[in-house]
Design an enzyme around this catalytic site. Structure first.
Site, short mmCIF file in Angstrom:
data_model
loop_
_atom_site.label_atom_id
_atom_site.label_comp_id
_atom_site.label_asym_id
_atom_site.label_seq_id
_atom_site.Cartn_x
_atom_site.Cartn_y
_atom_site.Cartn_z
N ASP A 119 0.86 -1.18 0.00
CA ASP A 119 0.00 0.00 0.00
C ASP A 119 0.89 1.23 0.00
O ASP A 119 1.58 1.51 0.98
CB ASP A 119 -0.89 -0.03 1.25
CG ASP A 119 -1.92 1.10 1.28
OD1 ASP A 119 -1.74 2.10 0.56
OD2 ASP A 119 -2.90 0.98 2.05
N HIS A 120 0.86 1.99 -1.10
CA HIS A 120 1.78 3.12 -1.25
C HIS A 120 1.42 4.28 -0.32
O HIS A 120 2.20 5.23 -0.18
CB HIS A 120 1.81 3.59 -2.69
CG HIS A 120 3.17 4.04 -3.15
ND1 HIS A 120 4.12 4.53 -2.29
CD2 HIS A 120 3.73 4.08 -4.39
CE1 HIS A 120 5.21 4.85 -2.96
NE2 HIS A 120 5.01 4.58 -4.24
N ARG A 121 0.26 4.24 0.32
CA ARG A 121 -0.04 5.24 1.33
C ARG A 121 0.80 5.03 2.57
O ARG A 121 1.12 5.98 3.31
CB ARG A 121 -1.53 5.17 1.73
CG ARG A 121 -2.52 5.46 0.63
CD ARG A 121 -3.94 5.22 1.12
NE ARG A 121 -4.13 3.84 1.58
CZ ARG A 121 -5.25 3.38 2.13
NH1 ARG A 121 -6.28 4.19 2.30
NH2 ARG A 121 -5.35 2.12 2.51
#
Length: 473
Positions: A443-445
């Site tokens: 998850d790039h968040r």
């Protein structure tokens, strides 16, 4: 005294479940907490214990039926105790004076009653009378008298048929019932061709087809094309052989909703790393021959799982959770390692609690138990929740790599590819080596590219040279 047991909420917030099988039949004598049925939820098959001791008076639903939470599924003939007529977990009888059960705030002169064992996960039943049920502080349904088992020698009284709209309703699934309503079809007039007489979508469509007397050149009298008309099929080809329709329910429905939510909520990034795992495969072979590991099953997945736990300690951002409600990033200081398992019921991702605290042998034992339980359909809801990071082994199907979708609520998932003997550069020469591709989705968040890359590289370093783990811990 007849007691109805309604399908409880099994602690997952579900609205419906499917009756997989009954372990009892009408007329059987059952004990309190005896397993009476297997019920399939969206996550697992759960054994349903009896809330009463007595005689099975009626089975309201047949195996394969999807039942809404709160609907009656079984009735028991339970003898009254001292004329009080105790109430069990399934809910009080309508109009019973004892339906105002004891609890906080009950009158001091109320009739004392023994408590039945509280069945874990059972929610409060739907009231038949307009009177609310008093509840204890813990949220369990109010308690009443202790039911007494019926002696074997006691004759079972004949029961008058009960009026129950649920029991009398033809067996079908909610989507099929909706289709019948939309088409104006009475299900009572439809013959079910599914398992145990279940009415399917094709049965409803067949019932909606116009009769030959209503047809002219293959179209209804009003000129509109018929739904599922036989004229649209090749001569002699029954409609049911053209296609198979399977209701979307249970685990498949839950998995689909979870994957869609994950794919369109978390921004996925997938990175790949192809490595020489020859030394890991040699280590696995030595461990299999070792007396210390003679009673456990050691596989490449075991070593990868241990390598992942070590890499998580060095790269903790992959072991986090994004919470929109609180606008917080939650950092887990433990690893509940999910293992994707293909089962006859579909994909399941049970997890090993505190996997980072286990040694290699204990981890191997946990993996074996987890997969065997999942394939037997006995995984508990608790084992399917609370995961923090996952592994999926697509290599067992001969697949080299993929782009796995995150398990909802997790920041990363690692896919293991197949181990292949491949020409590879080794010590300046070309040699035949065991090679594997690792795929990491994150998850790039929560995880930056550098953090994800370092995490994947650490796993690759351990698998390429297991001795390097000594420099990491």
């Amino acid at each position: 005294m007849i007691k109805e047991f309604r399908l409880p909420d099994l602690g997952e917030g579900l609205t419906e479940s499917e009756i997989v099988s009954w372990h009892v039949a009408e007329g059987d004598i059952v004990e309190l907490n005896q397993i009476i049925a297997d019920v399939e939820t969206a996550k697992a098959v759960v054994e349903l214990p009896s809330p009463y001791a007595g005689v099975v008076a009626r089975l309201h639903e047949q195996p394969g039926t999807v039942v809404e939470v709160g609907a009656p599924i079984i009735s028991f003939d339970v003898p009254a105790v001292d004329g009080a007529g105790g109430t069990g977990v399934g809910g009080p009888d309508a109009g019973s004076p004892e339906s105002a059960a004891t609890g906080p705030g009950a009158p001091d002169d109320s009739v004392p009653a023994k408590r039945e064992p509280n069945l874990v996960g059972y929610g409060a039943a739907v009231e038949k009378s307009g009177r609310p049920t008093r509840r204890s502080r813990g949220g369990s349904a109010a308690v009443a008298t202790d039911p007494v088992p019926v002696p074997v020698s006691q004759p079972v009284p004949e029961l008058a048929p009960e009026k129950s709209s649920t029991a009398d309703r033809p067996r079908s699934t909610p989507p099929v019932r909706k289709l019948a309503r939309d088409l104006g079809i009475e299900l009572a007039s439809v013959n079910g061709t599914g398992p145990n007489g279940l009415i399917t979508r094709d049965d409803v469509l067949t019932a909606h087809e116009p009769h030959p007397a209503d047809l002219s050149d293959g179209t209804p009298s009003d000129g509109a094309p018929s739904v599922g008309a036989a004229a649209q099929l090749p001569a002699g080809q029954p409609a049911t052989q053209r296609e198979t329709r399977t209701p979307i329910k249970g685990m498949r429905k839950h998995t689909a909703a979870a994957m869609v939510a994950s794919a369109f909520t978390a921004p996925h990034v997938t990175e790949f790393l192809t490595i020489d795992v020859t030394e890991t495969m040699e280590l696995v072979a030595r461990l299999k021959a070792s007396r210390a590991f003679a009673d456990v099953r050691i596989t490449p997945l075991t070593v990868v799982a241990k390598a992942l736990c070590i890499a998580v300690d060095r790269n903790p951002t992959v072991n986090t959770r994004w919470e929109d409600a609180s606008a917080e990033i939650v950092q887990h200081h433990y690893v509940n390692l999910g293992i994707a398992a293909a089962t006859p019921r579909g994909l399941m991702v049970p997890n090993i609690k505190d996997a980072d605290q286990l040694g290699l042998k204990e981890l191997a034992q946990a993996l074996t138990g987890l997969t065997e339980t999942a394939r037997a359909g006995k995984t508990s809801p608790a084992d399917l929740s609370g995961g923090t990071i996952s592994i999926t082994n697509v290599g067992v199907f001969g697949i080299d790599a993929g782009t796995p979708i995150l398990n909802p609520g997790e920041a990363a998932i690692l896919a293991m590819g197949a181990v292949r003997r491949t020409p590879w550069e080794h010590h300046g020469e070309i040699a035949l080596r065991s090679v594997m591709t690792l795929s990491l989705s994150f998850d790039h968040r929560l995880v930056d590219g550098e953090q994800g890359s370092r995490f994947l590289a650490d796993i690759g370093t351990i698998l390429s040279d297991p001795g390097m783990v000594l420099t990491m811990i």
